[in-house]
Structure formats: structure tokens, C-alpha cells
Design a protein around this motif. Structure first.
Motif, PDB file in Angstrom:
ATOM      1  N   PHE A 177     -18.507  -2.830  10.513  1.00 50.42           N
ATOM      2  CA  PHE A 177     -17.613  -3.897  10.963  1.00 50.42           C
ATOM      3  C   PHE A 177     -16.914  -4.567   9.784  1.00 50.42           C
ATOM      4  CE2 PHE A 177     -17.012  -8.469  11.729  1.00 50.42           C
ATOM      5  CZ  PHE A 177     -16.074  -8.414  12.745  1.00 50.42           C
ATOM      6  N   VAL A 178     -17.707  -4.967   8.784  1.00 51.74           N
ATOM      7  CA  VAL A 178     -17.138  -5.673   7.630  1.00 51.74           C
ATOM      8  C   VAL A 178     -16.199  -4.751   6.861  1.00 51.74           C
ATOM      9  CG1 VAL A 178     -17.687  -6.817   5.455  1.00 51.74           C
ATOM     10  CG2 VAL A 178     -19.133  -7.210   7.439  1.00 51.74           C
ATOM     11  N   THR A 179     -16.584  -3.491   6.698  1.00 55.48           N
ATOM     12  CA  THR A 179     -15.720  -2.552   5.993  1.00 55.48           C
ATOM     13  C   THR A 179     -14.444  -2.294   6.787  1.00 55.48           C
ATOM     14  OG1 THR A 179     -17.702  -1.499   5.084  1.00 55.48           O
ATOM     15  CG2 THR A 179     -15.640  -0.301   4.881  1.00 55.48           C
ATOM     16  N   GLY A 180     -14.572  -2.279   8.119  1.00 53.44           N
ATOM     17  CA  GLY A 180     -13.382  -2.129   8.961  1.00 53.44           C
ATOM     18  C   GLY A 180     -12.412  -3.274   8.776  1.00 53.44           C
ATOM     19  N   VAL A 181     -12.939  -4.490   8.608  1.00 60.53           N
ATOM     20  CA  VAL A 181     -12.070  -5.644   8.338  1.00 60.53           C
ATOM     21  C   VAL A 181     -11.352  -5.450   7.009  1.00 60.53           C
ATOM     22  CG1 VAL A 181     -12.042  -8.122   7.868  1.00 60.53           C
ATOM     23  CG2 VAL A 181     -13.476  -7.228   9.704  1.00 60.53           C
ATOM     24  N   ALA A 182     -12.068  -4.902   6.016  1.00 57.62           N
ATOM     25  CA  ALA A 182     -11.459  -4.674   4.707  1.00 57.62           C
ATOM     26  C   ALA A 182     -10.333  -3.651   4.789  1.00 57.62           C
ATOM     27  CB  ALA A 182     -12.523  -4.206   3.716  1.00 57.62           C
ATOM     28  N   VAL A 183     -10.430  -2.721   5.745  1.00 60.24           N
ATOM     29  CA  VAL A 183      -9.367  -1.723   5.914  1.00 60.24           C
ATOM     30  C   VAL A 183      -8.039  -2.394   6.256  1.00 60.24           C
ATOM     31  CG1 VAL A 183      -8.605   0.213   7.345  1.00 60.24           C
ATOM     32  CG2 VAL A 183     -10.956   0.139   6.509  1.00 60.24           C
ATOM     33  N   LEU A 184      -8.107  -3.576   6.870  1.00 62.59           N
ATOM     34  CA  LEU A 184      -6.874  -4.293   7.200  1.00 62.59           C
ATOM     35  C   LEU A 184      -6.057  -4.592   5.946  1.00 62.59           C
ATOM     36  CD1 LEU A 184      -8.174  -6.837   9.888  1.00 62.59           C
ATOM     37  CD2 LEU A 184      -6.917  -4.711  10.259  1.00 62.59           C
ATOM     38  N   SER A 185      -6.744  -4.863   4.827  1.00 59.39           N
ATOM     39  CA  SER A 185      -6.009  -5.126   3.585  1.00 59.39           C
ATOM     40  C   SER A 185      -5.289  -3.866   3.112  1.00 59.39           C
ATOM     41  CB  SER A 185      -6.957  -5.649   2.506  1.00 59.39           C
ATOM     42  OG  SER A 185      -7.968  -4.715   2.224  1.00 59.39           O
ATOM     43  N   LEU A 186      -5.837  -2.688   3.455  1.00 57.31           N
ATOM     44  CA  LEU A 186      -5.135  -1.450   3.137  1.00 57.31           C
ATOM     45  C   LEU A 186      -3.838  -1.329   3.936  1.00 57.31           C
ATOM     46  CD1 LEU A 186      -7.804   1.392   2.820  1.00 57.31           C
ATOM     47  CD2 LEU A 186      -6.097   0.725   1.140  1.00 57.31           C
ATOM     48  N   ILE A 187      -3.897  -1.780   5.186  1.00 57.79           N
ATOM     49  CA  ILE A 187      -2.692  -1.739   6.025  1.00 57.79           C
ATOM     50  C   ILE A 187      -1.627  -2.663   5.453  1.00 57.79           C
ATOM     51  CG2 ILE A 187      -1.796  -2.228   8.336  1.00 57.79           C
ATOM     52  CD1 ILE A 187      -4.533  -1.447   9.437  1.00 57.79           C
ATOM     53  N   VAL A 188      -2.069  -3.829   4.939  1.00 56.61           N
ATOM     54  CA  VAL A 188      -1.122  -4.735   4.278  1.00 56.61           C
ATOM     55  C   VAL A 188      -0.488  -4.037   3.081  1.00 56.61           C
ATOM     56  CG1 VAL A 188      -0.894  -6.897   3.013  1.00 56.61           C
ATOM     57  CG2 VAL A 188      -2.348  -6.797   5.036  1.00 56.61           C
ATOM     58  N   GLY A 189      -1.313  -3.287   2.324  1.00 64.34           N
ATOM     59  CA  GLY A 189      -0.779  -2.532   1.195  1.00 64.34           C
ATOM     60  C   GLY A 189       0.225  -1.488   1.636  1.00 64.34           C
ATOM     61  N   ALA A 190       0.016  -0.904   2.821  1.00 64.98           N
ATOM     62  CA  ALA A 190       0.961   0.088   3.349  1.00 64.98           C
ATOM     63  C   ALA A 190       2.313  -0.548   3.623  1.00 64.98           C
ATOM     64  CB  ALA A 190       0.403   0.705   4.624  1.00 64.98           C
ATOM     65  N   PHE A 191       2.294  -1.765   4.175  1.00 68.66           N
ATOM     66  CA  PHE A 191       3.567  -2.452   4.416  1.00 68.66           C
ATOM     67  C   PHE A 191       4.284  -2.725   3.090  1.00 68.66           C
ATOM     68  CE2 PHE A 191       1.608  -3.715   8.529  1.00 68.66           C
ATOM     69  CZ  PHE A 191       2.611  -3.238   9.359  1.00 68.66           C
ATOM     70  N   GLY A 192       3.491  -3.027   2.058  1.00 64.96           N
ATOM     71  CA  GLY A 192       4.087  -3.259   0.742  1.00 64.96           C
ATOM     72  C   GLY A 192       4.780  -2.019   0.218  1.00 64.96           C
ATOM     73  N   ILE A 193       4.106  -0.858   0.368  1.00 68.90           N
ATOM     74  CA  ILE A 193       4.712   0.396  -0.086  1.00 68.90           C
ATOM     75  C   ILE A 193       5.975   0.703   0.705  1.00 68.90           C
ATOM     76  CG2 ILE A 193       4.384   2.895  -0.209  1.00 68.90           C
ATOM     77  CD1 ILE A 193       1.440   2.397  -0.809  1.00 68.90           C
ATOM     78  N   ALA A 194       5.902   0.545   2.025  1.00 65.04           N
ATOM     79  CA  ALA A 194       7.067   0.824   2.874  1.00 65.04           C
ATOM     80  C   ALA A 194       8.243  -0.073   2.496  1.00 65.04           C
ATOM     81  CB  ALA A 194       6.698   0.622   4.341  1.00 65.04           C
ATOM     82  N   ASN A 195       7.955  -1.348   2.247  1.00 63.80           N
ATOM     83  CA  ASN A 195       9.016  -2.288   1.882  1.00 63.80           C
ATOM     84  C   ASN A 195       9.682  -1.895   0.567  1.00 63.80           C
ATOM     85  OD1 ASN A 195      10.470  -4.905   2.130  1.00 63.80           O
ATOM     86  ND2 ASN A 195       9.292  -5.390   0.289  1.00 63.80           N
ATOM     87  N   ILE A 196       8.856  -1.552  -0.444  1.00 54.86           N
ATOM     88  CA  ILE A 196       9.395  -1.170  -1.742  1.00 54.86           C
ATOM     89  C   ILE A 196      10.216   0.113  -1.642  1.00 54.86           C
ATOM     90  CG2 ILE A 196       8.743  -0.334  -4.033  1.00 54.86           C
ATOM     91  CD1 ILE A 196       8.607  -3.377  -3.631  1.00 54.86           C
ATOM     92  N   MET A 197       9.743   1.059  -0.847  1.00 54.03           N
ATOM     93  CA  MET A 197      10.466   2.321  -0.702  1.00 54.03           C
ATOM     94  C   MET A 197      11.805   2.122   0.005  1.00 54.03           C
ATOM     95  SD  MET A 197       8.644   4.350  -2.343  1.00 54.03           S
ATOM     96  CE  MET A 197       9.716   5.718  -2.038  1.00 54.03           C
TER      97      MET A 197
END
Length: 416
Positions: A293-313
Motif C-alpha cells: 500500500f505505502v509503496t503504491g502511494v509512492a508510485v504516484l510520485s512517479l506519475i507526477v514525474g511522467a507529467f513532468g517529462i511529457a510537459n518538457i517534451m
């Protein structure tokens, strides 16, 4: 590129050139992925470390112990009747007669108000009543087990250091039982006991052990014998090595309808009979669920990082519209343009994933030092985190790469 194909090495070179041309922007984008990967690995590592520590402590001692309590079924936790005194002296005797049983250790609670030594008085609401069988040679740090019927007490190492002057074998402490006090002699200091569901890593909790005879005074009328007997809320059966499962089945059979406990407990209350392995499996299951559960919550920060990559690209596509037009004018295909921008996206996410591994392990290690547990690397979660990071790089770069591939070369060459 006139032949319609761009070497993979050239794709990587152009992607790296585009990334290094905007170093600060690229570093900030990578940091988002580093935080996400690091969080996943840190939480997973800490969870794996705690689980390994708990399991090792449970398995380290008491492998042949079987815990009997009111309530709880299928190896689950005890129910609300856990503290109900249901196992009489008669039941304890019946369990002791089972083949393969080395010892039976009853445990009960003795209400107290304080304990005093060396002019210092400390509040103490309860002590544990048990029998001499609770103390094997392996847990005795010094002294011996108490004797039934004697005014003696055994303490664990944490309790021995409670007072300004440490308790030692031979010390006399004064225990207040409500409105009366009694002097008892410390005859032993232990690192733990048989029959305790709490593993040894909880040894930091002060424990005081009194002989059930004469200090434990909780009695009920035995339905079998019709006389008053001591009744305990928990009993531990110590089986001969290698016979735990057969003894467990025999204990379950013994505690059916004919036992005092079965008659004293409410009809809908089951008697929990759990071996140490049952408890280990339950603990592993609980910690594993929490970790996921806790690690799954941490995965959300990876999704935020994905939006960052998409925005920069997307910004990169807009800024390099004219460059894309030149590439297409000299023969670059849509597929090659897409490959170029995907390569940039995956490079950013891959760099973040690689940097996130040591960061996550470092944070996880620091957490285990703080919690004073062993360090265990969650290898599986590292692979999952890195895999998710790379997939995120591909997914985040798909739309920007598709937009870049659809740029009209004529319009792109006119773009300012």
C-alpha cells in the motif's frame, strides 16, 4: 538520412545533444523521476527490512511453541475474549499429558499499583504470573527461575535497569498489590520467556514475572471437577522438536467440548490454537500488505514525474519545430522523428531511474538504522521501480513524439 533510415547510434547522439543543450531543464525533469523511484525503493526496502527482522525474531526462538488463547481462528489474531481467564488448572494438566508435549506454560495477569527498590517507587499496573517452565536455560542471563510458592520474582533485562540502582540477583523489591505490599526477592534476570507471543526485539519493554502460586488469584469453578481452580487467559504448549503439527492437532482435539475452557467460554467463541509458523505467516501477510500500500502511494510520485517529462517534451517539440522541418526536408521519416523524441524521453526517465536506485537505498538504509532493524534490499521492488520508470518514459514521450512526427515540413521551415 536520404535512404530513409537513421542509425540507432545517430538517434542516441541527437537525443543526447538535445538533452545537454538544456542542462538545467533536463536535470529538474530527471529529479522528478529520481524522487519517484527513490520513494518506491525506500519504502519497499524499509518494509522488506522490517518483515525480515520480525520473521527472524519470531523464528529465532520458540519454533516448537503453540499458543492457545480464547478467540481468533485460522491462525488469526485473538478476539475480544483474549483476556478472559478460561483455561483452568485441569485443562493445563490435560494438555501436559499429551504425547510429544515438553512443557505447558500458563500465563495470567496480576494487578499491581507500584514497585519499589532502593528508595525509588515506580508505578506498575500489572505483572505477569506464570510457572517455572517459562524460563529455559537459554533465556536466563543470571540467577535461576523462581520456585512455586516462594516470595520470588524474575525480571527481564529492561526491568533490571528501571531503577537508578540496577536490580541484581538477590535484590529485594517491594510490590504493592492494591492496599497491601509484599517484599519479593529477585532470583533471576532473563532475556525473554517461553510462552510469550511477543518476539525478543520487544525486549526493551520492562517485564516482571511472579510465580502463579501464590500470587495469581484469578479462580473459576471447574465445570469438569466442580471445584475452584486458577484460570488463565493464555497457555503455551511447548512441543518436542519435529512434532509441532501433530501436537497442535492433539491440543485442538483436547480443547473441544470436554475441556473446561470450551464450557466456560461463550458458545460463539472459538479457541485459537496457533503455532509459531502460523503467527509468522500472519505477520508476513500484514507487513506485506502495508508495504504494498505505502509503496503504491509512492508510485504516484512517479506519475507526477511522467507529467513532468511529457510537459518538457511538448515544450521541446514546440521549440524545435524548425529543426524538425529541416530533418524532414532532408529525408527523415515520421518514424525516425518519433524515435528521436522517444529516445530523449526514455533517456531522461532512465537517468532518473538509475539515480533513484542509490537514493532510495540510501534513504531505506537510514530508516532501518533509525528503527534499529537489519537492512534488507527489496530486489524485486527495485526491478519493478526501474521498469515502471522506463515505461513512464515511453508513455510520457509518446504524445510529444507523435506531435513531432506530424509536423508539416513546409510549415515547420516557415516557423519562427
Amino acid at each position: 538520412m536520404a535512404d530513409g533510415s537513421m542509425p540507432l547510434r545517430e538517434v542516441r547522439r541527437l537525443a543526447w545533444r538535445a538533452i545537454t543543450a538544456h542542462r538545467l531543464r533536463s536535470v529538474l525533469t530527471v529529479l522528478g523521476v529520481v524522487v519517484g523511484i527513490g520513494s518506491v525503493i525506500a519504502f519497499a526496502t524499509f518494509g522488506a527490512s522490517v518483515q525480515a527482522e520480525v520473521v527472524s525474531q519470531f523464528q529465532g526462538t520458540g519454533a516448537s511453541e503453540i499458543y492457545v488463547t480464547p478467540g481468533g481462528e485460522d491462525g488469526g489474531p485473538p478476539g475480544e475474549d483474549f483476556t478472559r481467564p478460561a483455561f483452568t488448572t485441569h485443562d493445563v494438566g490435560e494438555l501436559r499429558d499429551i504425547e510429544g508435549v515438553q512443557a505447558v506454560v500458563p500465563r495470567g495477569i496480576v494487578p499491581t499499583s507500584s514497585v519499589a527498590f532502593g528508595g525509588q517507587t515506580l508505578a506498575r499496573s500489572r505483572m505477569t504470573a506464570t510457572t517455572e517452565a517459562a524460563f529455559s536455560e537459554t533465556v536466563l542471563v543470571s540467577g535461576r527461575a523462581f520456585r512455586a510458592g516462594a516470595d520470588e520474582i524474575v525480571v527481564n533485562e529492561a526491568a533490571a535497569t528501571l531503577f537508578e540502582r540496577n536490580l541484581t540477583v538477590g535484590s529485594t523489591v517491594t510490590v504493592a498489590f492494591g492496599d497491601r505490599t509484599q517484599n519479593v526477592t529477585v532470583v533471576g534476570i532473563v532475556s525473554g520467556t517461553r510462552g510469550s507471543v511477543t518476539p525478543t526485539f520487544a525486549g526493551g519493554t520492562p517485564r516482571f514475572y511472579l510465580p502463579a502460586d501464590p500470587f495469581y488469584r484469578t479462580v473459576v469453578e471447574s465445570p469438569t471437577l466442580g471445584v475452584d481452580q486458577r484460570a488463565y487467559p493464555q497457555v503455551t504448549v511447548v512441543a518436542t522438536a519435529g512434532e509441532t503439527e501433530s501436537v497442535k492437532r492433539a491440543v485442538e482435539a483436547s480443547l473441544q467440548a470436554d475441556s473446561d475452557a470450551a464450557q466456560l467460554l461463550p458458545p460463539d467463541t472459538e479457541i485459537g490454537v496457533r503455532s509459531r509458523s502460523d503467527i509468522v505467516e500472519g505477520v508476513q501477510s500484514v507487513i506485506d500488505r502495508i508495504t504494498r500500500f505505502v509503496t503504491g502511494v509512492a508510485v504516484l510520485s512517479l506519475i507526477v514525474g511522467a507529467f513532468g517529462i511529457a510537459n518538457i517534451m511538448l515544450v521541446s517539440v514546440t521549440q524545435r519545430t524548425r529543426e524538425i522541418g529541416v530533418m524532414k526536408a532532408v529525408g527523415a521519416t515520421n518514424r525516425e522523428v518519433m524515435a528521436l523524441f522517444l529516445a530523449e524521453s526514455v533517456t531522461l526517465s532512465g537517468a532518473g531511474a538509475l539515480a533513484g536506485i542509490p537514493v532510495g537505498l540510501g534513504v531505506g538504509y537510514a530508516a532501518t538504522r533509525y528503527a534499529e532493524v537489519g537492512f534488507t534490499i527489496a530486489v524485486g521492488w527495485i526491478g519493478i521501480a526501474v521498469g515502471i520508470g522506463l515505461v513512464i518514459g515511453v508513455v510520457a514521450g509518446l504524445y510529444p513524439a507523435w506531435r513531432a512526427a506530424r509536423v508539416d515540413p513546409i510549415d515547420a521551415l516557415r516557423y519562427e
